[in-house]
Design a protein around this motif. Structure first.
Motif, PDB file in Angstrom:
ATOM      1  N   HIS A  56       0.856  -1.185   0.000  1.00 14.12           N
ATOM      2  CA  HIS A  56       0.000   0.000   0.000  1.00 14.12           C
ATOM      3  C   HIS A  56       0.896   1.240   0.000  1.00 14.12           C
ATOM      4  CE1 HIS A  56      -2.705   3.119   1.517  1.00 14.12           C
ATOM      5  NE2 HIS A  56      -3.705   2.356   1.097  1.00 14.12           N
ATOM      6  N   PRO A  57       0.591   2.257  -0.807  1.00 14.70           N
ATOM      7  CA  PRO A  57       1.462   3.450  -0.916  1.00 14.70           C
ATOM      8  C   PRO A  57       1.812   4.096   0.425  1.00 14.70           C
ATOM      9  CG  PRO A  57      -0.200   3.497  -2.631  1.00 14.70           C
ATOM     10  CD  PRO A  57      -0.560   2.344  -1.730  1.00 14.70           C
ATOM     11  N   ALA A  58       0.859   4.194   1.333  1.00  9.09           N
ATOM     12  CA  ALA A  58       1.125   4.834   2.625  1.00  9.09           C
ATOM     13  C   ALA A  58       2.107   4.013   3.445  1.00  9.09           C
ATOM     14  CB  ALA A  58      -0.176   5.035   3.401  1.00  9.09           C
ATOM     15  N   VAL A  59       1.925   2.689   3.448  1.00 11.55           N
ATOM     16  CA  VAL A  59       2.839   1.809   4.178  1.00 11.55           C
ATOM     17  C   VAL A  59       4.228   1.884   3.565  1.00 11.55           C
ATOM     18  CG1 VAL A  59       3.326  -0.578   4.847  1.00 11.55           C
ATOM     19  CG2 VAL A  59       0.966   0.250   4.830  1.00 11.55           C
ATOM     20  N   PHE A  60       4.282   1.773   2.258  1.00  7.17           N
ATOM     21  CA  PHE A  60       5.577   1.775   1.569  1.00  7.17           C
ATOM     22  C   PHE A  60       6.337   3.078   1.833  1.00  7.17           C
ATOM     23  CE2 PHE A  60       8.529   2.320  -1.904  1.00  7.17           C
ATOM     24  CZ  PHE A  60       9.061   1.049  -2.057  1.00  7.17           C
ATOM     25  N   GLU A  61       5.649   4.203   1.724  1.00 11.11           N
ATOM     26  CA  GLU A  61       6.312   5.502   1.903  1.00 11.11           C
ATOM     27  C   GLU A  61       6.830   5.685   3.323  1.00 11.11           C
ATOM     28  OE1 GLU A  61       5.178  10.248   1.858  1.00 11.11           O
ATOM     29  OE2 GLU A  61       4.055   8.890   0.546  1.00 11.11           O
ATOM     30  N   ALA A  62       6.017   5.356   4.314  1.00 10.27           N
ATOM     31  CA  ALA A  62       6.421   5.553   5.707  1.00 10.27           C
ATOM     32  C   ALA A  62       7.570   4.631   6.086  1.00 10.27           C
ATOM     33  CB  ALA A  62       5.230   5.322   6.635  1.00 10.27           C
ATOM     34  N   ALA A 103      -1.915 -10.381   7.894  1.00 12.23           N
ATOM     35  CA  ALA A 103      -2.935  -9.594   8.584  1.00 12.23           C
ATOM     36  C   ALA A 103      -3.325 -10.190   9.931  1.00 12.23           C
ATOM     37  CB  ALA A 103      -4.168  -9.458   7.699  1.00 12.23           C
ATOM     38  N   ASP A 104      -2.950 -11.454  10.158  1.00 11.61           N
ATOM     39  CA  ASP A 104      -3.292 -12.121  11.420  1.00 11.61           C
ATOM     40  C   ASP A 104      -2.095 -12.277  12.353  1.00 11.61           C
ATOM     41  OD1 ASP A 104      -5.998 -12.482  10.761  1.00 11.61           O
ATOM     42  OD2 ASP A 104      -5.544 -14.312   9.634  1.00 11.61           O
ATOM     43  N   PHE A 105      -1.008 -11.583  12.080  1.00 19.09           N
ATOM     44  CA  PHE A 105       0.186 -11.709  12.924  1.00 19.09           C
ATOM     45  C   PHE A 105      -0.112 -11.361  14.369  1.00 19.09           C
ATOM     46  CE2 PHE A 105       4.303  -9.798  14.473  1.00 19.09           C
ATOM     47  CZ  PHE A 105       4.975 -11.008  14.613  1.00 19.09           C
ATOM     48  N   TRP A 106      -1.022 -10.420  14.584  1.00 22.62           N
ATOM     49  CA  TRP A 106      -1.355  -9.992  15.945  1.00 22.62           C
ATOM     50  C   TRP A 106      -2.015 -11.108  16.763  1.00 22.62           C
ATOM     51  CZ3 TRP A 106      -6.488  -9.792  17.635  1.00 22.62           C
ATOM     52  CH2 TRP A 106      -7.461  -9.916  16.632  1.00 22.62           C
ATOM     53  N   LYS A 107      -2.526 -12.133  16.090  1.00 22.45           N
ATOM     54  CA  LYS A 107      -3.146 -13.261  16.779  1.00 22.45           C
ATOM     55  C   LYS A 107      -2.114 -14.321  17.171  1.00 22.45           C
ATOM     56  CE  LYS A 107      -7.447 -12.843  14.098  1.00 22.45           C
ATOM     57  NZ  LYS A 107      -8.353 -13.555  13.148  1.00 22.45           N
ATOM     58  N   LYS A 108      -0.902 -14.219  16.595  1.00 22.89           N
ATOM     59  CA  LYS A 108       0.096 -15.275  16.734  1.00 22.89           C
ATOM     60  C   LYS A 108       1.265 -14.916  17.639  1.00 22.89           C
ATOM     61  CE  LYS A 108      -0.813 -16.238  11.839  1.00 22.89           C
ATOM     62  NZ  LYS A 108      -0.205 -16.234  10.484  1.00 22.89           N
ATOM     63  N   ALA A 109       1.474 -13.634  17.851  1.00 20.78           N
ATOM     64  CA  ALA A 109       2.648 -13.195  18.618  1.00 20.78           C
ATOM     65  C   ALA A 109       2.298 -11.982  19.462  1.00 20.78           C
ATOM     66  CB  ALA A 109       3.801 -12.855  17.664  1.00 20.78           C
ATOM     67  N   GLY A 110       3.123 -11.728  20.484  1.00 12.80           N
ATOM     68  CA  GLY A 110       2.937 -10.536  21.291  1.00 12.80           C
ATOM     69  C   GLY A 110       3.219  -9.294  20.475  1.00 12.80           C
ATOM     70  N   ILE A 111       2.329  -8.318  20.535  1.00 13.50           N
ATOM     71  CA  ILE A 111       2.489  -7.073  19.776  1.00 13.50           C
ATOM     72  C   ILE A 111       2.773  -5.933  20.754  1.00 13.50           C
ATOM     73  CG2 ILE A 111       1.410  -5.447  18.183  1.00 13.50           C
ATOM     74  CD1 ILE A 111       2.028  -8.253  17.006  1.00 13.50           C
ATOM     75  N   TYR A 112       3.859  -5.237  20.509  1.00 13.45           N
ATOM     76  CA  TYR A 112       4.313  -4.174  21.400  1.00 13.45           C
ATOM     77  C   TYR A 112       3.931  -2.782  20.886  1.00 13.45           C
ATOM     78  CZ  TYR A 112       7.095  -7.914  23.430  1.00 13.45           C
ATOM     79  OH  TYR A 112       7.488  -9.083  24.030  1.00 13.45           O
ATOM     80  N   GLN A 113       3.743  -2.690  19.572  1.00 11.70           N
ATOM     81  CA  GLN A 113       3.427  -1.406  18.956  1.00 11.70           C
ATOM     82  C   GLN A 113       2.834  -1.676  17.577  1.00 11.70           C
ATOM     83  OE1 GLN A 113       5.890   2.443  19.303  1.00 11.70           O
ATOM     84  NE2 GLN A 113       6.636   1.560  17.402  1.00 11.70           N
ATOM     85  N   VAL A 114       2.046  -0.716  17.093  1.00 14.03           N
ATOM     86  CA  VAL A 114       1.433  -0.834  15.767  1.00 14.03           C
ATOM     87  C   VAL A 114       1.657   0.476  15.018  1.00 14.03           C
ATOM     88  CG1 VAL A 114      -0.713  -1.249  14.491  1.00 14.03           C
ATOM     89  CG2 VAL A 114      -0.344  -2.378  16.695  1.00 14.03           C
ATOM     90  N   PHE A 115       1.899   0.374  13.714  1.00 11.96           N
ATOM     91  CA  PHE A 115       1.857   1.552  12.854  1.00 11.96           C
ATOM     92  C   PHE A 115       0.442   1.647  12.293  1.00 11.96           C
ATOM     93  CE2 PHE A 115       6.549   0.994  11.322  1.00 11.96           C
ATOM     94  CZ  PHE A 115       7.001   1.438  12.537  1.00 11.96           C
ATOM     95  N   LEU A 116      -0.178   2.794  12.435  1.00  8.86           N
ATOM     96  CA  LEU A 116      -1.465   3.070  11.802  1.00  8.86           C
ATOM     97  C   LEU A 116      -1.207   4.041  10.660  1.00  8.86           C
ATOM     98  CD1 LEU A 116      -4.569   3.266  11.523  1.00  8.86           C
ATOM     99  CD2 LEU A 116      -4.520   4.985  13.341  1.00  8.86           C
ATOM    100  N   HIS A 117      -1.577   3.656   9.457  1.00  9.25           N
ATOM    101  CA  HIS A 117      -1.271   4.469   8.284  1.00  9.25           C
ATOM    102  C   HIS A 117      -2.494   5.270   7.856  1.00  9.25           C
ATOM    103  CE1 HIS A 117       2.751   2.854   7.724  1.00  9.25           C
ATOM    104  NE2 HIS A 117       2.241   1.733   8.170  1.00  9.25           N
ATOM    105  N   CYS A 118      -2.498   6.517   8.295  1.00 14.39           N
ATOM    106  CA  CYS A 118      -3.536   7.460   7.894  1.00 14.39           C
ATOM    107  C   CYS A 118      -2.936   8.862   7.931  1.00 14.39           C
ATOM    108  CB  CYS A 118      -4.750   7.364   8.810  1.00 14.39           C
ATOM    109  SG  CYS A 118      -4.481   7.987  10.491  1.00 14.39           S
ATOM    110  N   GLU A 119      -3.620   9.818   7.357  1.00 14.89           N
ATOM    111  CA  GLU A 119      -3.144  11.200   7.344  1.00 14.89           C
ATOM    112  C   GLU A 119      -3.724  11.968   8.534  1.00 14.89           C
ATOM    113  OE1 GLU A 119      -3.378  13.048   3.524  1.00 14.89           O
ATOM    114  OE2 GLU A 119      -2.729  11.241   2.467  1.00 14.89           O
ATOM    115  N   SER A 120      -3.157  13.137   8.787  1.00 19.07           N
ATOM    116  CA  SER A 120      -3.497  13.877  10.005  1.00 19.07           C
ATOM    117  C   SER A 120      -4.978  14.202  10.123  1.00 19.07           C
ATOM    118  CB  SER A 120      -2.665  15.164  10.089  1.00 19.07           C
ATOM    119  OG  SER A 120      -2.897  15.977   8.954  1.00 19.07           O
TER     120      SER A 120
END
Length: 257
Positions: free
Chosen positions: A116-122, A135-152
């Motif tokens: 996705h362009p936003a993911v790739f650019e960031a 897309a299901d990685f959060w179900k398989k491992a401990g998640i410490y942080q997430v990137f949310l790709h949206c504009e201000s």
């Protein structure tokens, strides 16, 4: 004040826009260690994003993922994961808003749509390997942080719906998502407690919005000359830019070089 430890952000602090560590910064950290003061990385990045950089800088310990995962000289010291039930709500809301997510574990990270362009650019701005899709990685491992790709102008869609989380922008198209109480200061405090060091015996360098709490916690909070303007009120001192001897000059101001 006799300082015992110094914390360093990475992007815009230890490294310049080309993601290179200035030679005078490497030399300053070497001299700092010779004086018995421990250098520690304090970053929003995950450990797999800065392993080589830490080795180049000669730094053995880190506060990573905005305070969620702390390691001191090879030993895991502190961890704080986002609860699965909270992640489930975030995923559902992001899907509703048609925004992509990147899930960060402590050993790997995956995206809902890496091309996705936003993911790739960031992610490209970090100069790191792009994530693969799971897309299901959060179900398989401990998640410490997430990137949310949206504009201000789209940020307002999340905080009211997810009071368990806080959102800190680091790119025009990306936010760090972490627990409401999460910050670099949380991880730093855990490390200081384990070492028996008081916050006032610590120095911290930063330049971004995720450095506010860290600079407030320590005895001497130093903002880089290239800092985000909203960080400056939280600093005790403003040094020069990263590529103008910022770290060296800040450590000299602190009286530790």
């Amino acid at each position: 004040m006799a300082y015992k430890i110094a914390f360093f952000d990475i992007d815009g602090t230890l490294v310049d826009e080309e993601k290179r560590i200035p030679a005078d910064t490497i030399d300053a950290i070497r001299r700092l260690k010779e004086r018995g003061i421990e250098p520690v990385i304090a970053t929003g990045r995950a450990p797999y994003f800065f392993k080589e950089l830490a080795e180049e800088a000669g730094i053995e310990s880190f506060v990573s993922l905005n305070g969620a995962y702390v390691k001191y000289k090879g030993q895991d010291l502190y961890e704080s994961q986002i609860p699965p039930e909270v992640l489930e709500k975030l995923v559902a809301l992001a899907q509703k808003n048609k925004h992509e997510l990147v899930f960060e574990g402590k050993e790997a990270y995956f995206s809902t749509a890496p091309d996705h362009p936003a993911v790739f650019e960031a992610v490209a701005s970090l100069r790191v390997t792009h994530p693969e899709a799971d897309a299901d990685f959060w179900k398989k491992a401990g998640i410490y942080q997430v990137f949310l790709h949206c504009e201000s102008h789209e940020e307002h869609l999340y905080p009211a719906e997810l009071p368990e989380l806080r959102f800190v922008r680091w790119h025009a198209k990306a936010l760090d998502v972490l627990p409401t109480a999460g910050s670099k200061a949380e991880g730093i405090q855990a490390l200081l407690d384990s070492l028996g060091i008081k916050p006032e015996e610590a120095i911290a360098f930063g330049d971004g919005l995720n450095d506010k709490e860290m600079l407030q916690l320590v005895g001497l909070g130093i903002a880089m000359g290239n800092s985000h303007k909203e960080l400056l009120p939280y600093a005790d001192y403003v040094t020069t830019n990263v590529d103008e001897g910022g770290v060296k000059n800040g450590l000299e101001f602190a009286g530790v070089l």
